[in-house]
Design an enzyme around this catalytic site. Structure first.
Site, PDB file in Angstrom:
ATOM      1  N   GLU A   1       0.814  -1.209   0.000  1.00 20.58           N
ATOM      2  CA  GLU A   1       0.000   0.000   0.000  1.00 20.58           C
ATOM      3  C   GLU A   1       0.850   1.262   0.000  1.00 20.58           C
ATOM      4  O   GLU A   1       1.986   1.281   0.470  1.00 20.58           O
ATOM      5  CB  GLU A   1      -0.978   0.003   1.167  1.00 20.58           C
TER       6      GLU A   1
ATOM      7  N   CYS B   1       3.746   8.523   0.780  1.00 19.35           N
ATOM      8  CA  CYS B   1       4.293   7.641   1.800  1.00 19.35           C
ATOM      9  C   CYS B   1       4.459   6.269   1.144  1.00 19.35           C
ATOM     10  O   CYS B   1       3.475   5.614   0.814  1.00 19.35           O
ATOM     11  CB  CYS B   1       3.322   7.604   2.971  1.00 19.35           C
TER      12      CYS B   1
ATOM     13  N   CYS C   1       6.581  -6.590   7.200  1.00 22.06           N
ATOM     14  CA  CYS C   1       7.685  -6.052   7.997  1.00 22.06           C
ATOM     15  C   CYS C   1       8.019  -7.085   9.063  1.00 22.06           C
ATOM     16  O   CYS C   1       7.151  -7.815   9.523  1.00 22.06           O
ATOM     17  CB  CYS C   1       7.239  -4.748   8.665  1.00 22.06           C
TER      18      CYS C   1
ATOM     19  N   CYS D   1       6.631  -4.314  15.798  1.00 23.74           N
ATOM     20  CA  CYS D   1       6.093  -3.293  16.706  1.00 23.74           C
ATOM     21  C   CYS D   1       4.637  -3.633  17.035  1.00 23.74           C
ATOM     22  O   CYS D   1       3.846  -3.935  16.149  1.00 23.74           O
ATOM     23  CB  CYS D   1       6.182  -1.899  16.090  1.00 23.74           C
TER      24      CYS D   1
ATOM     25  N   CYS E   1       1.497  -1.774  15.362  1.00 26.83           N
ATOM     26  CA  CYS E   1       1.509  -1.578  13.912  1.00 26.83           C
ATOM     27  C   CYS E   1       0.900  -2.770  13.179  1.00 26.83           C
ATOM     28  O   CYS E   1       1.244  -3.922  13.448  1.00 26.83           O
ATOM     29  CB  CYS E   1       2.949  -1.356  13.456  1.00 26.83           C
TER      30      CYS E   1
ATOM     31  N   CYS F   1      -1.245   2.556   9.249  1.00 25.26           N
ATOM     32  CA  CYS F   1      -0.213   1.703   8.686  1.00 25.26           C
ATOM     33  C   CYS F   1      -0.607   0.248   8.454  1.00 25.26           C
ATOM     34  O   CYS F   1      -0.854  -0.491   9.391  1.00 25.26           O
ATOM     35  CB  CYS F   1       0.978   1.748   9.619  1.00 25.26           C
TER      36      CYS F   1
HETATM   37  N1  SAH Z   1       9.657   0.988   9.977  1.00 22.16           N
HETATM   38  C1  SAH Z   1       9.765   2.400   9.937  1.00 22.16           C
HETATM   39  C2  SAH Z   1       8.825   3.076   8.958  1.00 22.16           C
HETATM   40  C3  SAH Z   1       7.430   2.559   8.857  1.00 22.16           C
HETATM   41  S1  SAH Z   1       6.313   2.872  10.183  1.00 22.16           S
HETATM   42  C4  SAH Z   1       9.626   2.981  11.316  1.00 22.16           C
HETATM   43  O1  SAH Z   1       9.418   2.236  12.252  1.00 22.16           O
HETATM   44  O2  SAH Z   1       9.782   4.181  11.477  1.00 22.16           O
HETATM   45  C5  SAH Z   1       5.963   4.573  10.040  1.00 22.16           C
HETATM   46  C6  SAH Z   1       5.567   5.234  11.350  1.00 22.16           C
HETATM   47  O3  SAH Z   1       4.233   4.879  11.732  1.00 22.16           O
HETATM   48  C7  SAH Z   1       6.441   4.827  12.513  1.00 22.16           C
HETATM   49  O4  SAH Z   1       6.740   5.939  13.307  1.00 22.16           O
HETATM   50  C8  SAH Z   1       5.566   3.850  13.260  1.00 22.16           C
HETATM   51  O5  SAH Z   1       5.985   3.707  14.571  1.00 22.16           O
HETATM   52  C9  SAH Z   1       4.207   4.515  13.091  1.00 22.16           C
HETATM   53  N2  SAH Z   1       3.057   3.664  13.343  1.00 22.16           N
HETATM   54  C10 SAH Z   1       2.885   2.359  13.081  1.00 22.16           C
HETATM   55  N3  SAH Z   1       1.678   1.934  13.483  1.00 22.16           N
HETATM   56  C11 SAH Z   1       1.069   3.008  13.999  1.00 22.16           C
HETATM   57  C12 SAH Z   1      -0.205   3.223  14.600  1.00 22.16           C
HETATM   58  N4  SAH Z   1      -1.097   2.233  14.743  1.00 22.16           N
HETATM   59  N5  SAH Z   1      -0.493   4.472  15.028  1.00 22.16           N
HETATM   60  C13 SAH Z   1       0.410   5.476  14.891  1.00 22.16           C
HETATM   61  N6  SAH Z   1       1.607   5.339  14.343  1.00 22.16           N
HETATM   62  C14 SAH Z   1       1.943   4.115  13.922  1.00 22.16           C
END
Ligand code: SAH
Length: 359
Positions: free
Chosen positions: A91, A104, A111, A115, A118, A332
């Site tokens: 996406e 973006c 991934c 996390c 996410c 995300c």
């Molecule tokens: N892997 C990289 C880039 C992709 S995630 C990273 O970790 O930075 C992009 C951003 O979205 C990151 O800051 C991540 O922590 C955040 N993110 C992921 N899931 C999220 C959610 N449910 N709510 C808010 N931010 C989120």
């Protein structure tokens, strides 16, 4: 067959040379693709028939297929679901701002960083995207919105520094005058904090913005949210950021997703101030996107405001991210997940489509 989008000017010139064609064909072809948005060799009118035949025998132009398009009610955010040649789905989000269009991009299919908040990481990583596949998200999205894209954030699915070589090649290509010619200062790379790779990136002499997904000033609570925090501490991340700032002169961004009862207390705001004081940086507070894959809840408006005020009072440059497109699965990885769970996709898999590693 090669995806021609993976070839930079030097590589394409070299291919021409090796295949007994003139070197200048390379820049002509790149001009068609990147400046004239022509994704069919047959319509490259200043290139002779036999060169076109040769190209068609060896290359394809790897523009993904549009599977689904969503537009926010506010009309300023678009979410695209794209399918690559091997049937993998990713996406891409486009946001329209007054100062230009921002994209973006995803850097991996899925991934593997894990996390907890996410949605992109739920089924793990399937594979890295090539530089051409990252680039193709911009080309295809420009066609879809019929406007130029001028800003790039590497904040879609995937961890860019876990796909270092392809991402670096993408950064160089996107910046090249033969390709999209987008200035490095219009590009932001976001990482969960892979410290040695941040150091490598600092040594590349680029002028891109580095964003760190920090989400907590405290190692223990960060480990609860982000497995990578078991490997690299916050102190090591700050050390790497200082190195990046010294090398590049660029301000570093810290992303901080505010989760109710987890990292949104005033005590945490105070600790964040202590951590970042004096650093050339910017904090981006993000009300966490509530996704059905977990039960992290968004902080209250009141808490967000108090957290923000604490940072501002202490002269830490801070913004609260506008929630754009939360009505369109923009959180995300959500759109892709919903699609993978849908019947139509399962059928595709049963018919020999893309393999998605489960669980
Ligand atoms: N892997 C990289 C880039 C992709 S995630 C990273 O970790 O930075 C992009 C951003 O979205 C990151 O800051 C991540 O922590 C955040 N993110 C992921 N899931 C999220 C959610 N449910 N709510 C808010 N931010 C989120």
């Amino acid at each position: 067959m090669y995806n021609i989008l993976n070839f930079n000017i030097e590589e394409l010139e070299n291919w021409m040379k090796v295949n007994d064609e003139s070197k200048f064909r390379a820049s002509q072809i790149m001009d068609w693709i990147y400046k004239k948005n022509q994704y069919d060799f047959n319509y490259m009118t200043n290139i002779s028939k036999n060169v076109i035949e040769k190209l068609k025998k060896n290359f394809y132009i790897g523009i993904p297929e549009l599977i689904e398009k969503q537009k926010s009610k506010s009309q300023d955010t678009f979410k695209f679901l794209y399918k690559f040649q091997d049937k993998n789905i990713i996406e891409t989000v486009v946001m329209k701002y007054r100062h230009g269009n921002s994209i973006c991009v995803s850097t991996q299919v899925g991934c593997r960083m894990g996390c907890k908040f996410c949605a992109s990481t739920v089924n793990g990583m399937v594979r890295n995207l090539t530089s051409g596949e990252i680039l193709a998200q911009i080309l295809k999205s420009q066609t879809e919105i019929n406007e130029r894209i001028s800003n790039i954030v590497l904040m879609g699915s995937g961890e860019p520094l876990d796909n270092y070589d392809n991402v670096l090649k993408f950064l160089n290509m996107v910046n090249s005058k033969y390709s999209l010619n987008i200035g490095q200062r219009h590009i932001t790379l976001s990482t969960c904090g892979i410290v040695p790779k941040i150091m490598d990136l600092a040594n590349e002499n680029l002028q891109i913005t580095l964003a760190i997904s920090l989400h907590s000033p405290d190692n223990f609570s960060r480990r609860d949210m982000m497995p990578i925090a078991n490997k690299y501490s916050i102190e090591e991340i700050i050390y790497a950021c200082k190195y990046y700032i010294n090398k590049t002169g660029r301000r570093v961004s810290f992303e901080y997703a505010l989760v109710k009862g987890v990292n949104d207390s005033l005590e945490f705001a105070e600790r964040l101030v202590q951590l970042l004081k004096g650093l050339l940086c910017h904090v981006n507070l993000i009300p966490v996107n509530e996704v059905k894959e977990n039960d992290f809840k968004k902080s209250s408006e009141d808490n967000i405001k108090k957290f923000y005020n604490k940072l501002i009072e202490n002269k830490i440059e801070t913004t609260i991210r506008r929630e754009m497109g939360s009505d369109i699965d923009a959180a995300c990885g959500q759109l892709r997940r919903r699609y993978l769970e849908s019947k139509s996709y399962r059928k595709g898999v049963e018919n020999g489509g893309a393999l998605v590693r489960r669980g």
